[in-house]
Design a protein around this motif. Sequence first.
Motif, short mmCIF file in Angstrom:
data_model
loop_
_atom_site.label_atom_id
_atom_site.label_comp_id
_atom_site.label_asym_id
_atom_site.label_seq_id
_atom_site.Cartn_x
_atom_site.Cartn_y
_atom_site.Cartn_z
N MET A 178 13.41 -3.94 31.47
CA MET A 178 12.53 -5.10 30.33
C MET A 178 11.47 -4.51 30.06
O MET A 178 10.05 -4.27 30.57
CB MET A 178 12.57 -6.76 31.51
CG MET A 178 11.28 -7.34 31.16
SD MET A 178 10.94 -8.75 32.36
CE MET A 178 9.75 -7.53 32.35
N ARG A 179 11.00 -5.18 28.88
CA ARG A 179 10.01 -4.68 27.89
C ARG A 179 9.52 -5.78 27.55
O ARG A 179 10.49 -6.33 26.71
CB ARG A 179 9.21 -3.68 27.39
CG ARG A 179 7.90 -3.08 26.83
CD ARG A 179 8.47 -1.81 25.95
NE ARG A 179 8.89 -0.65 26.34
CZ ARG A 179 9.80 0.38 26.00
NH1 ARG A 179 9.21 0.34 25.03
NH2 ARG A 179 8.94 1.58 27.37
N LYS A 180 8.44 -6.22 27.42
CA LYS A 180 7.73 -7.58 26.80
C LYS A 180 6.55 -8.09 26.44
O LYS A 180 6.07 -7.39 27.48
CB LYS A 180 7.93 -8.73 27.61
CG LYS A 180 8.13 -9.47 28.21
CD LYS A 180 8.71 -10.96 29.06
CE LYS A 180 8.25 -12.12 28.25
NZ LYS A 180 9.05 -12.94 28.97
N SER B 161 7.33 5.90 30.16
CA SER B 161 7.74 4.41 29.82
C SER B 161 6.31 4.19 29.04
O SER B 161 5.82 3.76 27.72
CB SER B 161 7.62 3.30 30.14
OG SER B 161 7.98 1.58 29.67
N MET B 162 5.37 4.57 29.63
CA MET B 162 3.92 4.87 28.71
C MET B 162 3.82 5.20 27.45
O MET B 162 3.63 4.74 26.63
CB MET B 162 2.90 5.16 29.44
CG MET B 162 1.50 4.72 29.18
SD MET B 162 1.02 6.32 28.05
CE MET B 162 0.79 7.39 29.75
N GLN C 6 5.62 4.22 20.26
CA GLN C 6 6.51 3.14 19.13
C GLN C 6 7.84 4.34 19.00
O GLN C 6 9.21 3.74 18.39
CB GLN C 6 6.70 2.77 17.93
CG GLN C 6 5.25 2.07 18.13
CD GLN C 6 4.31 1.45 17.76
OE1 GLN C 6 4.07 1.96 17.00
NE2 GLN C 6 3.97 0.09 17.85
N THR C 7 8.54 4.87 20.07
CA THR C 7 9.59 5.65 20.32
C THR C 7 10.69 5.83 21.43
O THR C 7 9.61 5.81 22.21
CB THR C 7 10.10 7.17 19.77
OG1 THR C 7 9.10 8.20 20.80
CG2 THR C 7 9.34 7.45 18.01
N GLU C 8 11.48 5.81 21.66
CA GLU C 8 12.70 6.14 22.96
C GLU C 8 13.74 6.85 22.81
O GLU C 8 14.32 7.24 21.75
CB GLU C 8 12.65 4.84 23.26
CG GLU C 8 13.16 4.22 25.03
CD GLU C 8 13.20 2.97 24.92
OE1 GLU C 8 14.15 3.22 26.39
OE2 GLU C 8 12.79 2.13 24.70
#
Length: 417
Positions: free
Chosen positions: A1-3, A370-371, A377-379
Amino acid sequence: MRKQLENGINLTVIENSQFKTNRIVINFVAPLAGGESAERMLLANLLEISSAKYPSQQKLAEKLSELYGASFGITVSKKGNYHLISLILNGVNDKFLEHKTDSLKEIFNFIKEIIFNPNVTDGHFDEETFKRQKENLMMSIRSISDDKQSYAGLELQKLYFQNDQAIPSYGTIEAIEKITATSLFEYYKQMLATNRVDIFVIGELDEIETESIVKILPFTPRDFEMVPIFYHQDVKEVVTKVETQAVAQGKLNMAYQLPVYYREDGYYAGLIFNGIFGGSPLAKLFVNVREKASLAYYASSSLDTFRGILTVQTGIESQNKDKVIEIVQQQLDDIIAGDISDELLNKTKMTMINQYQSSLDSQMALINQSMVDQLTQTEVGTTEWIDGINAVDKSAVQAIAREVKLQAIFFLNGEIK
């Protein structure tokens, strides 16, 4: 989860049941400004050892013991065009305690105390604690010159960058000397109000409950403008510096521009190139410079894909400097010419994939990944990463090698005449 919890405040919860502990990392992210590195390092040191409620290291250690032996620290680092202050805490998961507690909430209350209630009176940090940490930091920086390998690395950075990128993440003695207990408290307030805050929690957790607990931290919204994370530098004339000291082993370090950036075109080929050139025990620098020619005690390379710089580090007999420069260049020329066996290419791929897969068993590695995902702004998933490595062929490695441009040489000469 990322928000996003608020403007400039981000939460990532990584549910993972393979660990018996919960790890929390809180990053304070700011655009790199070399003049602020000293403040950020000294501030990290102060926040790490005391707060208003825990004014001494002993009191703080006693509290950590109450939190079932939690470990805690604050570090600084650079990532491309950003500087990070990272609070890191590792604590036990409630599920593995004999008596049920709310340890995660207790841990975040502790973090709240550390971040928001520093050891401050009358608008300045406690003078005695401040002076002690300031002197400790300056002593630590002075001691770097005793580690000749680290010293040579820093001197090479100065030659290559000649700007704020050359300033270490911990700052300089000259900058630290100017800091006062009052000016540092003013900087602390600025950091708390303006830095982007990225919060990471990993463990066997409930996302909704974790988010509720994290909101204990009273961060306020802030407008944070992202800057490009990657640092770019134009090719220039090669600069060389020779320094002579009474050392048993000369240090010859070289910096090259290599415009390969994280997850951009050529990224995977760049990783393989570095592994073949000097980034692994199979590499040409290790095998040919150290083992076969016996011209170096150590020889390796490293690639920074956030700043587009390749560095070579060697420890040598000082009289062999010119021979080492020549043979290092020969390894690069050989790669350009395609002197890469299928065995070396495949073993390098296998080594990198094994290292990557092993990192998936580390909480800190998962948080760091994750950082970086957030900052770039890529994954990229595991399968995609492995496919990217496996897709690299010899011609792709040759193409990367052709992009390598020597820019700086630092030689610490051990020959006293």
